[in-house]
Design a protein around this motif. Structure first.
Motif, mmCIF file in Angstrom:
data_model
loop_
_atom_site.group_PDB
_atom_site.id
_atom_site.type_symbol
_atom_site.label_atom_id
_atom_site.label_comp_id
_atom_site.label_asym_id
_atom_site.label_seq_id
_atom_site.Cartn_x
_atom_site.Cartn_y
_atom_site.Cartn_z
ATOM 1 N N ASP A 45 0.831 -1.208 0.000
ATOM 2 C CA ASP A 45 0.000 0.000 0.000
ATOM 3 C C ASP A 45 0.864 1.255 0.000
ATOM 4 N N SER A 47 3.904 1.514 -1.129
ATOM 5 C CA SER A 47 4.539 1.609 -2.443
ATOM 6 C C SER A 47 3.561 2.150 -3.480
ATOM 7 N N ALA A 48 2.298 1.696 -3.408
ATOM 8 C CA ALA A 48 1.285 2.187 -4.346
ATOM 9 C C ALA A 48 1.033 3.677 -4.126
ATOM 10 N N GLU A 50 3.151 5.823 -2.867
ATOM 11 C CA GLU A 50 4.338 6.527 -3.355
ATOM 12 C C GLU A 50 4.297 6.636 -4.881
ATOM 13 N N SER A 51 3.870 5.586 -5.548
ATOM 14 C CA SER A 51 3.763 5.589 -7.007
ATOM 15 C C SER A 51 2.731 6.619 -7.460
ATOM 16 N N ARG A 52 1.587 6.671 -6.753
ATOM 17 C CA ARG A 52 0.572 7.655 -7.121
ATOM 18 C C ARG A 52 1.079 9.068 -6.899
ATOM 19 N N ASN A 54 4.199 10.077 -6.994
ATOM 20 C CA ASN A 54 5.169 10.358 -8.055
ATOM 21 C C ASN A 54 4.464 10.646 -9.366
ATOM 22 N N ASP A 55 3.403 9.892 -9.673
ATOM 23 C CA ASP A 55 2.633 10.151 -10.888
ATOM 24 C C ASP A 55 1.997 11.536 -10.832
ATOM 25 N N SER A 56 1.462 11.889 -9.662
ATOM 26 C CA SER A 56 0.847 13.218 -9.519
ATOM 27 C C SER A 56 1.877 14.321 -9.720
#
Length: 183
Positions: A45, A47-48, A50-52, A54-56
């Motif tokens: 969760d 990591s997800a 953090e990925s979101r 970074n995408d934002s």
């Protein structure tokens, strides 16, 4: 024949010592059984998230770059139009020069406002992300502490009382069910 029996007894003692599980290994196995899945799920969760984030950030940067490019194109276009007017209307030279300067100042002001707004948005998003990460960290720490306390209590109960395997299996099953419903 009397010599053989003590050797057999010694061999049996060595085998029992080697096959007896160590308490630390059992505790590590219990921790893995009880908390392993929750820990992995939390890390997934995190990591997800953090990925979101970074995408934002990437989308925001792309959006800002597009806005700056559009503003620069608009500035270039307006400067070009004003330059053409200046070349064709040489007698109004000073008036056109003043219009060009006003337009440049206006666009520069708009660019500065856009940069300030973008920085403010970026700071707000970063503060929100930091707040969310702190909240998740606090939640994880709290749950981790609760689970450790529960494990300590169960370990204490197990070490203080002799429990048969069936009772121990029921206890571990109940704990696993409680952990599954808490998640």
């Amino acid at each position: 024949m009397a010599d053989k029996k003590p050797k057999d007894q010694q061999a049996q003692d060595v085998n029992e010592t080697q096959s007896a599980p160590q308490p630390a290994d059992e505790l590590a196995q219990l921790r893995e059984i009880l908390f392993g899945q929750t820990n992995r799920a939390f890390r997934a969760d995190l990591s997800a998230l953090e990925s979101r984030v970074n995408d934002s950030f990437a989308k925001l940067n792309t959006h800002l770059d597009d806005q700056f490019n559009d503003i620069r194109k608009l500035i270039d276009q307006q400067i070009s139009e004003l330059s053409n007017q200046l070349a064709s209307a040489n007698d109004n030279h000073s008036n056109v020069q003043e219009q060009l300067q006003n337009t440049t100042d206006k666009l520069q002001s708009e660019l500065e406002i856009a940069e300030t707004a973008a920085k403010s948005d970026n700071d707000a998003l970063e503060a929100h992300v930091v707040k969310e990460l702190e909240s998740l960290d606090n939640l994880f720490s709290k749950r981790h502490q609760e689970l450790l306390e529960k494990l300590q209590q169960v370990t204490s109960e197990l070490s203080e009382s002799k429990t048969d395997r069936k009772t121990l299996a029921n206890l571990l099953s109940t704990m696993a069910t409680n952990l599954a419903t808490d998640s």
